[in-house]
Motif scaffolding. Sequence first.
Motif, short mmCIF file in Angstrom:
data_model
loop_
_atom_site.label_atom_id
_atom_site.label_comp_id
_atom_site.label_asym_id
_atom_site.label_seq_id
_atom_site.Cartn_x
_atom_site.Cartn_y
_atom_site.Cartn_z
N VAL A 155 0.92 -0.78 0.16
CA VAL A 155 -0.19 0.30 -0.07
C VAL A 155 1.48 1.34 0.02
N THR A 156 0.59 1.85 -0.84
CA THR A 156 1.49 3.28 -1.48
C THR A 156 0.70 5.15 -0.73
N VAL A 157 1.31 5.32 0.41
CA VAL A 157 0.86 6.16 0.98
C VAL A 157 1.27 7.76 0.58
N ASP A 158 0.40 8.38 -0.18
CA ASP A 158 0.86 9.71 -0.70
C ASP A 158 1.86 9.77 -1.94
N PHE A 159 2.07 8.98 -2.49
CA PHE A 159 1.46 8.19 -4.17
C PHE A 159 1.38 7.33 -4.53
N HIS A 164 -1.23 -1.56 -7.86
CA HIS A 164 -0.75 -1.74 -6.44
C HIS A 164 -2.47 -0.83 -5.15
N LEU A 165 -2.21 -0.95 -4.52
CA LEU A 165 -3.49 -0.12 -3.44
C LEU A 165 -2.64 0.63 -2.70
N SER A 166 -3.76 2.42 -3.07
CA SER A 166 -2.88 3.89 -2.82
C SER A 166 -3.93 4.89 -2.10
N LEU A 167 -2.89 5.28 -0.80
CA LEU A 167 -3.63 6.49 -0.50
C LEU A 167 -3.18 7.55 -0.24
N ASN A 168 -3.91 8.06 -0.07
CA ASN A 168 -3.42 9.69 -0.50
C ASN A 168 -4.59 10.80 0.01
N TYR A 338 -10.53 -3.31 0.26
CA TYR A 338 -10.93 -1.76 0.29
C TYR A 338 -10.02 -1.69 -1.73
N GLU A 339 -10.03 -0.53 -2.03
CA GLU A 339 -9.59 -0.32 -3.08
C GLU A 339 -8.54 1.03 -2.77
N SER A 340 -8.17 1.83 -3.82
CA SER A 340 -7.21 3.44 -3.33
C SER A 340 -8.52 4.32 -3.23
N ARG A 341 -7.97 4.92 -2.02
CA ARG A 341 -8.69 6.18 -1.58
C ARG A 341 -7.69 7.43 -1.82
N VAL A 342 -8.89 8.84 -1.69
CA VAL A 342 -7.93 9.59 -1.30
C VAL A 342 -9.07 10.20 -0.07
N LEU A 343 -8.07 10.71 0.10
CA LEU A 343 -8.70 11.59 1.66
C LEU A 343 -9.30 13.04 1.97
N PRO A 344 -10.20 14.14 1.75
CA PRO A 344 -10.01 15.20 2.50
C PRO A 344 -9.40 15.89 3.27
N THR A 345 -9.42 17.00 3.21
CA THR A 345 -8.92 18.24 3.53
C THR A 345 -8.98 19.39 3.74
N HIS A 346 -9.38 20.02 4.92
CA HIS A 346 -9.91 21.50 4.41
C HIS A 346 -8.90 22.76 5.02
N LEU A 347 -9.46 23.68 5.31
CA LEU A 347 -8.62 25.06 6.04
C LEU A 347 -9.20 25.42 6.48
N LYS A 348 -8.16 25.44 8.02
CA LYS A 348 -8.79 25.67 9.11
C LYS A 348 -8.03 27.18 9.80
N ILE A 349 -8.62 28.12 9.73
CA ILE A 349 -8.68 29.68 9.25
C ILE A 349 -8.12 29.60 11.15
N ARG A 350 -6.92 30.73 11.17
CA ARG A 350 -6.39 31.31 12.89
C ARG A 350 -6.12 32.38 12.69
N GLU A 351 -4.97 32.66 13.67
CA GLU A 351 -4.85 33.54 13.73
C GLU A 351 -3.73 34.56 12.86
N THR A 352 -3.04 33.88 12.79
CA THR A 352 -1.37 34.01 11.70
C THR A 352 -2.24 34.33 9.74
N GLY A 353 -3.99 33.96 9.82
CA GLY A 353 -4.00 33.90 8.10
C GLY A 353 -5.61 34.26 8.04
#
Length: 353
Positions: A155-159, A164-168, A338-353
Amino acid sequence: MSKPVPPNSASRRMTLKAVARELNVSTATISNAFNRPDQLSASLRDHILLECKRLGYHGPNAAARSLRTGATGIVGVMLAERLSYNFRDSCATEFLQGVSEVLDDARANLLLMPGRDEFYHEQSMESIPDRYIVYGPPRDLSVLDRLVRQHKPVVTVDFTLENHLSLNVDNYGGAKQAADHVFSHTRGDVVVIGLRLTLSDDVGRIDSGELFDAKTSISRQRLEAYRDSALAHNYTLGDDRVWNTHESTWADGVKAAHEALAMNPRPTAMLCMSDQLALAALSVARDMGLSVPEDVRIVGFDDIPEARQMHPTITTVYQPSIEKGRLAAMMVLNPERYESRVLPTHLKIRETG
């Protein structure tokens, strides 16, 4: 009521078959109690383990089982760099925490493997595990051939690796959110503090001709998202606005941030490809007497614990590092489910930006 222990049983080595006869259960039930607890009820497993302890039986012989089946019960986790780097990187340690939680429950062992060819000369470390998780493309891609030749689950992660199965995670989408936020709230120059965009070990501005391919580099995916967002906001992120760092470390981040903030005109925002680089940039900005975010916005990537604990807190892109580790381990233990997957990301707006 438990049967009394037969005379001299302490000196007699109990076998799996003998214990099964003694408890009037199958050998598979005894084996499952030690190796596959999910196959038994908790009460039955507890009863069997207690009786085995009374009889002096401590489980199937791992060495014998390995010789008989060719299985070692070991999952190899190949890391992109030297081992020591991953113990300094919060994102990597969270990923390994998730992997370890699942392997603990499965009673599986873990072998950490560096992603550099120099560690494999005249060694056969790669033949030991039953299956592999590859966390990030190895520094020396040739070591992947060693794993593929084993014909074991990978299983490859981040590529991705063909067949082969991948997880990104959604690196492009998360970086695009971060850049859209910055360009929508910033007037002035924006710079990028990149991470492992090229093979160079030096900290400095990039040469686009030396960039890794987006198929194998999550950093390149993030850079493409930054540049697409810039164009959509009538801005160009040229090579002179993008720094490369070799590692997500404080030292590399400080050097890159010093050079970037010394530009004239000084940038009003910094898109950093990791939270560690963002934290280093924040320290440099403070040392220069700059206010964050009034003088310069700083946005990271990963949402490591330090990003939430520092003051000011770091605006960053959240990726589920622990969950990514858990899922990678579940995928490699049961690849047929399992099948290859892409997990979500999201922006966390805090004090520096």
